[in-house]
Design a protein around this motif. Structure first.
Motif, mmCIF file in Angstrom:
data_model
loop_
_atom_site.group_PDB
_atom_site.id
_atom_site.type_symbol
_atom_site.label_atom_id
_atom_site.label_comp_id
_atom_site.label_asym_id
_atom_site.label_seq_id
_atom_site.Cartn_x
_atom_site.Cartn_y
_atom_site.Cartn_z
ATOM 1 N N GLN A 45 0.817 -1.219 0.000
ATOM 2 C CA GLN A 45 0.000 0.000 0.000
ATOM 3 C C GLN A 45 0.853 1.272 0.000
ATOM 4 N N HIS A 46 2.145 1.157 0.284
ATOM 5 C CA HIS A 46 3.016 2.329 0.354
ATOM 6 C C HIS A 46 3.867 2.482 -0.904
ATOM 7 N N GLU A 47 4.243 3.728 -1.150
ATOM 8 C CA GLU A 47 5.193 4.034 -2.224
ATOM 9 C C GLU A 47 6.480 4.479 -1.545
ATOM 10 N N PHE A 48 7.575 3.773 -1.825
ATOM 11 C CA PHE A 48 8.836 4.058 -1.150
ATOM 12 C C PHE A 48 9.797 4.842 -2.041
ATOM 13 N N SER A 49 10.558 5.725 -1.412
ATOM 14 C CA SER A 49 11.607 6.495 -2.088
ATOM 15 C C SER A 49 12.852 6.430 -1.218
ATOM 16 N N LEU A 50 14.010 6.662 -1.836
ATOM 17 C CA LEU A 50 15.274 6.654 -1.098
ATOM 18 C C LEU A 50 15.711 8.075 -0.778
ATOM 19 N N ILE A 51 16.283 8.241 0.412
ATOM 20 C CA ILE A 51 16.866 9.517 0.815
ATOM 21 C C ILE A 51 18.364 9.293 0.939
ATOM 22 N N GLU A 75 24.350 13.850 -1.092
ATOM 23 C CA GLU A 75 25.053 14.000 -2.378
ATOM 24 C C GLU A 75 26.296 13.133 -2.449
ATOM 25 N N ASP A 76 26.972 12.952 -1.316
ATOM 26 C CA ASP A 76 28.183 12.138 -1.288
ATOM 27 C C ASP A 76 27.876 10.687 -1.664
ATOM 28 N N ASN A 77 26.705 10.177 -1.260
ATOM 29 C CA ASN A 77 26.319 8.809 -1.630
ATOM 30 C C ASN A 77 25.927 8.702 -3.095
ATOM 31 N N LEU A 78 25.355 9.777 -3.632
ATOM 32 C CA LEU A 78 24.966 9.754 -5.041
ATOM 33 C C LEU A 78 26.196 9.596 -5.940
ATOM 34 N N TYR A 97 19.944 15.132 -0.497
ATOM 35 C CA TYR A 97 20.175 16.340 0.291
ATOM 36 C C TYR A 97 21.634 16.779 0.134
ATOM 37 N N PRO A 98 21.896 18.090 0.257
ATOM 38 C CA PRO A 98 23.241 18.612 0.004
ATOM 39 C C PRO A 98 24.247 18.232 1.086
ATOM 40 N N ARG A 99 25.476 18.017 0.649
ATOM 41 C CA ARG A 99 26.613 17.790 1.550
ATOM 42 C C ARG A 99 27.767 18.627 1.032
ATOM 43 N N ILE A 100 28.652 19.042 1.933
ATOM 44 C CA ILE A 100 29.873 19.722 1.508
ATOM 45 C C ILE A 100 30.863 18.601 1.224
ATOM 46 N N SER A 101 31.199 18.408 -0.043
ATOM 47 C CA SER A 101 32.111 17.313 -0.363
ATOM 48 C C SER A 101 32.892 17.614 -1.627
ATOM 49 N N GLU A 102 33.966 16.866 -1.783
ATOM 50 C CA GLU A 102 34.845 17.039 -2.944
ATOM 51 C C GLU A 102 34.275 16.304 -4.153
ATOM 52 N N GLY A 103 34.682 16.723 -5.321
ATOM 53 C CA GLY A 103 34.325 16.005 -6.544
ATOM 54 C C GLY A 103 32.933 16.345 -7.020
ATOM 55 N N SER A 104 32.555 15.735 -8.138
ATOM 56 C CA SER A 104 31.252 16.044 -8.710
ATOM 57 C C SER A 104 30.419 14.774 -8.845
ATOM 58 N N ILE A 105 29.121 14.985 -8.987
ATOM 59 C CA ILE A 105 28.188 13.881 -9.131
ATOM 60 C C ILE A 105 28.340 13.284 -10.528
ATOM 61 N N THR A 161 22.888 13.641 -13.483
ATOM 62 C CA THR A 161 22.544 15.052 -13.561
ATOM 63 C C THR A 161 21.244 15.211 -14.353
ATOM 64 N N GLY A 162 20.264 15.848 -13.730
ATOM 65 C CA GLY A 162 18.993 16.106 -14.408
ATOM 66 C C GLY A 162 18.098 14.884 -14.570
ATOM 67 N N HIS A 163 18.411 13.780 -13.924
ATOM 68 C CA HIS A 163 17.583 12.567 -14.021
ATOM 69 C C HIS A 163 16.208 12.850 -13.416
ATOM 70 N N ASN A 164 15.146 12.412 -14.102
ATOM 71 C CA ASN A 164 13.790 12.762 -13.662
ATOM 72 C C ASN A 164 13.340 12.056 -12.379
ATOM 73 N N ARG A 165 14.072 11.047 -11.921
ATOM 74 C CA ARG A 165 13.696 10.355 -10.675
ATOM 75 C C ARG A 165 14.601 10.766 -9.509
ATOM 76 N N ILE A 166 15.525 11.691 -9.769
ATOM 77 C CA ILE A 166 16.419 12.175 -8.722
ATOM 78 C C ILE A 166 16.048 13.620 -8.387
ATOM 79 N N HIS A 167 15.631 13.831 -7.148
ATOM 80 C CA HIS A 167 15.189 15.159 -6.711
ATOM 81 C C HIS A 167 16.221 15.736 -5.749
#
Length: 192
Positions: A97-103, A106-109, A130-138, A143-149
């Motif tokens: 009955q539930h719809e699940f999403s992942l949280i 940015e470092d994990n992404l 959610y934002p993190r202060i981290s090195e490097g880029s995603i 980038t711009g993926h419609n399922r990533i908010h």
């Protein structure tokens, strides 16, 4: 109901975790956030982990006054080491009955492309980052993926490792922990 899954060892859970989860529960289309207490992360060393039930108890203590935040021990009974895809499949079967999403931060992404069946996860689930202060880029593939908010949550650079080290060194880390969590940790003499 749309539920965000916030995975972690929560060793211990701290005000940074609570702030991010509460922000998502209040300012996104997620109706609740479940803190999925992870027994063992294949990317982390296990020796400094408190017992599963003790960490679950801390998450319970931290969330008991928040209607939209809940602890979840679903992974305790799954084969180890466990992978997120297995947990998602299990949750979908148990709570259709539930719809699940992942949280995730940015470092994990950045390492998401290394996760088991990450393509399948992205096909079937939304990610709230959610934002993190981290090195490097995603990874550019995300980038711009419609399922990533990307969520404009407060940046919380507080770590459980920092808190554990502070407790061991006899520092006052009380302001970094939810009140009930501090009381439980102090009573049990954890991390000393």
């Amino acid at each position: 109901m749309k539920i965000g899954l916030f995975f972690g060892t929560f060793n211990p859970i701290h005000v940074g975790h609570l702030t991010i989860a509460n922000h998502l529960a209040e300012y996104s289309d997620l109706e609740k956030v479940w803190f999925v207490v992870t027994p063992h992360n294949p990317f982390k060393k296990k020796k400094s982990l408190l017992d599963n039930r003790q960490r679950y108890e801390m998450v319970y203590q931290a969330t008991k006054d928040y209607l939209k935040l809940e602890p979840c021990d679903i992974e305790f009974n799954l084969p180890q080491p466990n992978y997120t895809i297995n947990t998602l499949v299990h949750l979908k079967e148990k709570y259709p009955q539930h719809e699940f999403s992942l949280i995730m931060g940015e470092d994990n992404l950045k390492n998401f492309h290394k996760w088991k069946n990450y393509e399948l996860i992205l096909e079937q689930y939304e990610l709230y980052v959610y934002p993190r202060i981290s090195e490097g880029s995603i990874e550019t593939q995300f980038t711009g993926h419609n399922r990533i908010h990307k969520i404009d949550a407060p940046i919380m650079e507080l770590s459980s490792t920092f808190i554990r080290k502070g407790i061991k060194a006899g520092k006052n880390v009380r302001p970094m922990l939810p009140e009930h969590v501090w009381a439980y940790l102090d009573e049990m003499l954890f991390y000393r």
